[in-house]
Scaffold this motif. Structure first.
Motif, PDB file in Angstrom:
ATOM      1  N   LEU A  10      -7.420   2.434   6.061  1.00 41.02           N
ATOM      2  CA  LEU A  10      -7.528   1.515   7.193  1.00 41.02           C
ATOM      3  C   LEU A  10      -6.216   0.744   7.291  1.00 41.02           C
ATOM      4  O   LEU A  10      -5.635   0.384   6.273  1.00 41.02           O
ATOM      5  N   ARG A  18       0.831  -1.207   0.000  1.00 41.95           N
ATOM      6  CA  ARG A  18       0.000   0.000   0.000  1.00 41.95           C
ATOM      7  C   ARG A  18       0.859   1.246   0.000  1.00 41.95           C
ATOM      8  O   ARG A  18       1.321   1.704   1.014  1.00 41.95           O
ATOM      9  N   ARG A  21     -17.076   6.051  -4.897  1.00 36.31           N
ATOM     10  CA  ARG A  21     -17.498   7.105  -5.837  1.00 36.31           C
ATOM     11  C   ARG A  21     -16.326   8.008  -6.211  1.00 36.31           C
ATOM     12  O   ARG A  21     -16.414   8.780  -7.146  1.00 36.31           O
ATOM     13  N   ASP A  22     -15.212   7.864  -5.482  1.00 40.59           N
ATOM     14  CA  ASP A  22     -14.041   8.704  -5.717  1.00 40.59           C
ATOM     15  C   ASP A  22     -13.073   8.001  -6.684  1.00 40.59           C
ATOM     16  O   ASP A  22     -12.495   6.965  -6.359  1.00 40.59           O
ATOM     17  N   ASN A  26     -15.924   0.255   5.563  1.00 35.81           N
ATOM     18  CA  ASN A  26     -15.412   1.200   6.552  1.00 35.81           C
ATOM     19  C   ASN A  26     -15.890   2.579   6.085  1.00 35.81           C
ATOM     20  O   ASN A  26     -15.166   3.307   5.455  1.00 35.81           O
ATOM     21  N   PRO A  27     -17.186   2.872   6.367  1.00 33.35           N
ATOM     22  CA  PRO A  27     -17.741   4.139   5.859  1.00 33.35           C
ATOM     23  C   PRO A  27     -17.168   5.337   6.610  1.00 33.35           C
ATOM     24  O   PRO A  27     -16.548   5.165   7.661  1.00 33.35           O
ATOM     25  N   LYS A  47      -8.441   8.776   1.060  1.00 32.99           N
ATOM     26  CA  LYS A  47      -8.805   9.361   2.361  1.00 32.99           C
ATOM     27  C   LYS A  47      -8.891   8.295   3.452  1.00 32.99           C
ATOM     28  O   LYS A  47      -9.391   7.202   3.207  1.00 32.99           O
ATOM     29  N   ALA A  48      -8.432   8.613   4.657  1.00 33.01           N
ATOM     30  CA  ALA A  48      -8.629   7.786   5.844  1.00 33.01           C
ATOM     31  C   ALA A  48      -8.405   6.293   5.614  1.00 33.01           C
ATOM     32  O   ALA A  48      -9.319   5.491   5.816  1.00 33.01           O
ATOM     33  N   GLY A  85     -12.168   3.076  -0.800  1.00 33.98           N
ATOM     34  CA  GLY A  85     -11.031   3.993  -0.644  1.00 33.98           C
ATOM     35  C   GLY A  85      -9.819   3.470  -1.395  1.00 33.98           C
ATOM     36  O   GLY A  85      -9.893   3.228  -2.609  1.00 33.98           O
ATOM     37  N   ARG A 127     -18.141   3.879  -8.665  1.00 33.98           N
ATOM     38  CA  ARG A 127     -19.606   3.960  -8.610  1.00 33.98           C
ATOM     39  C   ARG A 127     -20.039   4.316  -7.193  1.00 33.98           C
ATOM     40  O   ARG A 127     -19.286   4.114  -6.247  1.00 33.98           O
ATOM     41  N   SER A 128     -21.255   4.822  -7.101  1.00 32.21           N
ATOM     42  CA  SER A 128     -21.735   5.165  -5.762  1.00 32.21           C
ATOM     43  C   SER A 128     -22.304   3.895  -5.118  1.00 32.21           C
ATOM     44  O   SER A 128     -22.638   2.926  -5.793  1.00 32.21           O
ATOM     45  N   LEU A 186     -26.324   8.685   4.119  1.00 32.44           N
ATOM     46  CA  LEU A 186     -25.450   7.625   3.601  1.00 32.44           C
ATOM     47  C   LEU A 186     -25.730   6.299   4.317  1.00 32.44           C
ATOM     48  O   LEU A 186     -25.840   5.244   3.685  1.00 32.44           O
ATOM     49  N   GLY A 219      -8.584   0.567  -1.141  1.00 31.19           N
ATOM     50  CA  GLY A 219      -8.730  -0.851  -1.474  1.00 31.19           C
ATOM     51  C   GLY A 219      -8.275  -1.851  -0.424  1.00 31.19           C
ATOM     52  O   GLY A 219      -8.199  -3.057  -0.709  1.00 31.19           O
ATOM     53  N   THR A 220      -7.996  -1.391   0.794  1.00 28.93           N
ATOM     54  CA  THR A 220      -7.366  -2.285   1.775  1.00 28.93           C
ATOM     55  C   THR A 220      -8.180  -3.546   2.066  1.00 28.93           C
ATOM     56  O   THR A 220      -7.615  -4.646   2.109  1.00 28.93           O
ATOM     57  N   MET A 252     -17.283   0.994  -0.447  1.00 27.29           N
ATOM     58  CA  MET A 252     -16.660   2.290  -0.110  1.00 27.29           C
ATOM     59  C   MET A 252     -15.181   2.013   0.145  1.00 27.29           C
ATOM     60  O   MET A 252     -14.667   2.210   1.237  1.00 27.29           O
TER      61      MET A 252
END
Ligand code: SAM
Length: 381
Positions: free
Chosen positions: A175, A167, A267-268, A310-311, A172-173, A201, A293-294, A326, A203-204, A199
């Motif tokens: 895990l 990694r 979505r990012d 991990n929202p 963002k944020a 991020g 995608r959302s 959400l 990809g962890t 969600m």
């Protein structure tokens, strides 16, 4: 035989104990980790294979000392040369609670003097906490005084074990890899049913899932399948043949592909780019379907599996209001698009969880970047 201790984040101890049990090691769960006695081969295996542990340490000494004189006397008896190569560097992390000897800097100085006597002059220093940047080739000793009892442990891991190496691109944020693995193990995902992180991020969770599904141990998580570096390989009595046999055994267990679909979306677009780069570095790019995608647009495979995520928690002021929606969308999406799936959330806020509208059960509590969180699971019928 060595007195070994696998350090975990608080709350993850039973998961690490279960991982050790799967390796045939019956450990004792203690606050902050799992203790057992075993040969050096088990220390190799624990470092290479444990997905939820942050370090594996070897107990070097335990004694009572209420004066510096007593400390010096005991420190002289510690077999420091077992863990420090000639000319090596040393770092001490000292904490003292409820003890007569409370000056951590002075304790460290006495121990560094004892080390210099035992192995000759070394480049020595202290580190304040585990996050401190310990020089890659410095041997870390963890020194804990509690009620005048001193325990000195030699770190066998080196860099923290969540640093698998793959990694490098972050969203963002992110895990910790160890916590993502704990979520997978805590959810009892069997690797044969679909796993979705909607969600994801960087990809962890999806990458840790792919590693598990293919039987790739965390120590071989780079695409080259070369092991990451460990402190024990610099110890004077390092058994290179035993270690390379352990690595070969682990390599021999790797499956060519994951048995079930693993999907990650966010979505990012930047997050998905990072996820793809990280998965490639881990050599599991082909095992994961990433897409931008959302949450509400996920397309889960028909065979039910697990949605694990991990929202955002919304710990900062003004963030919670939009998050209610959400969390409600999460519940609706599960019911409408993923019937039969289990939803697992790493959540920091019971009220927000309430907006999902499903009866959650708690699996474990821990902390993520200093925020108290828990893993909760629910199934939509
Ligand atoms: C805490 S981060 C996840 C971090 C991730 N576990 C990692 O290790 O990198 C939360 C993620 O949720 C995503 N997100 C927030 N709302 C979303 C939505 N409605 N649909 C899809 N993704 C969303 C954010 O873009 C962010 O990447």
């Amino acid at each position: 035989m060595l007195d070994l201790f696998a350090i975990t984040a608080p709350g993850l101890e039973p998961l690490a104990a279960a991982e050790l049990r799967a390796l045939g090691i019956e450990g004792v769960v203690e606050p902050g980790g799992v203790a057992w006695t075993g040969p050096a081969e088990q220390m190799h295996e624990a470092n290479l294979r444990l997905r939820t542990a942050s370090r594996v340490v070897v107990r070097a000494a335990r004694f009572r000392a209420r004066t510096f004189f007593e400390l010096e006397r005991h420190a002289r008896k510690v077999p420091w040369a077992r863990w420090i190569a000639p000319g090596g560097q040393v770092r001490l992390r000292v904490t003292s609670r409820k003890s007569k000897l409370y000056h951590e800097g002075a304790i460290a100085q006495r121990l560094l003097d004892a080390i210099a006597r035992a192995v000759g002059q070394v480049e020595g220093g202290t580190v304040a906490d585990d996050e401190a940047d310990v020089a890659a080739d410095a041997q870390l000793f963890i020194v804990r005084f509690v009620r005048d009892w001193c325990v000195i442990s030699a770190d066998s891991s080196g860099a923290l074990l969540h640093l698998r190496g793959y990694r490098q691109a972050l969203a963002k944020a992110p895990l910790r890899e160890t916590l993502a693995a704990a979520m997978l193990l805590g959810s009892r995902w069997d690797t044969r049913t679909p796993l979705i992180d909607p969600m994801c991020g960087s990809g962890t969770i999806a990458i840790e899932a792919a590693l598990m599904a293919r039987g790739i141990v965390p120590g071989l998580a780079m695409a080259s399948r070369e092991p990451r570096a460990y402190a024990f390989s610099a110890w004077p009595d390092f058994d290179a043949a035993a270690w390379s046999a352990a690595v070969d055994r682990a390599r021999g267990e790797i499956l060519p592909s994951a048995p079930a679909p693993i999907l990650g979306s966010d979505r990012d677009a930047g997050g998905i780019q990072a996820s793809i780069a990280n998965a490639e570095r881990a050599g599991v790019g082909v095992d994961i379907g990433f897409s931008v995608r959302s949450l509400s647009a996920i397309e889960p495979p028909a065979e039910a599996g697990i949605i694990l995520c991990n929202p955002p928690y919304g710990v900062r002021v003004g963030e919670r209001e939009p998050l209610r929606n959400l969390y409600a969308v999460m519940g609706r999406t599960l019911v409408e698009r993923a019937p039969g799936y289990t939803l697992g959330l790493l959540s920091a806020d019971k009220q927000l969880e309430g907006h999902v509208g499903l009866p959650f059960r708690e699996v474990f509590r821990t902390s993520n970047g200093g925020i108290p969180v828990h893993l909760v699971l629910a199934t939509a019928d």
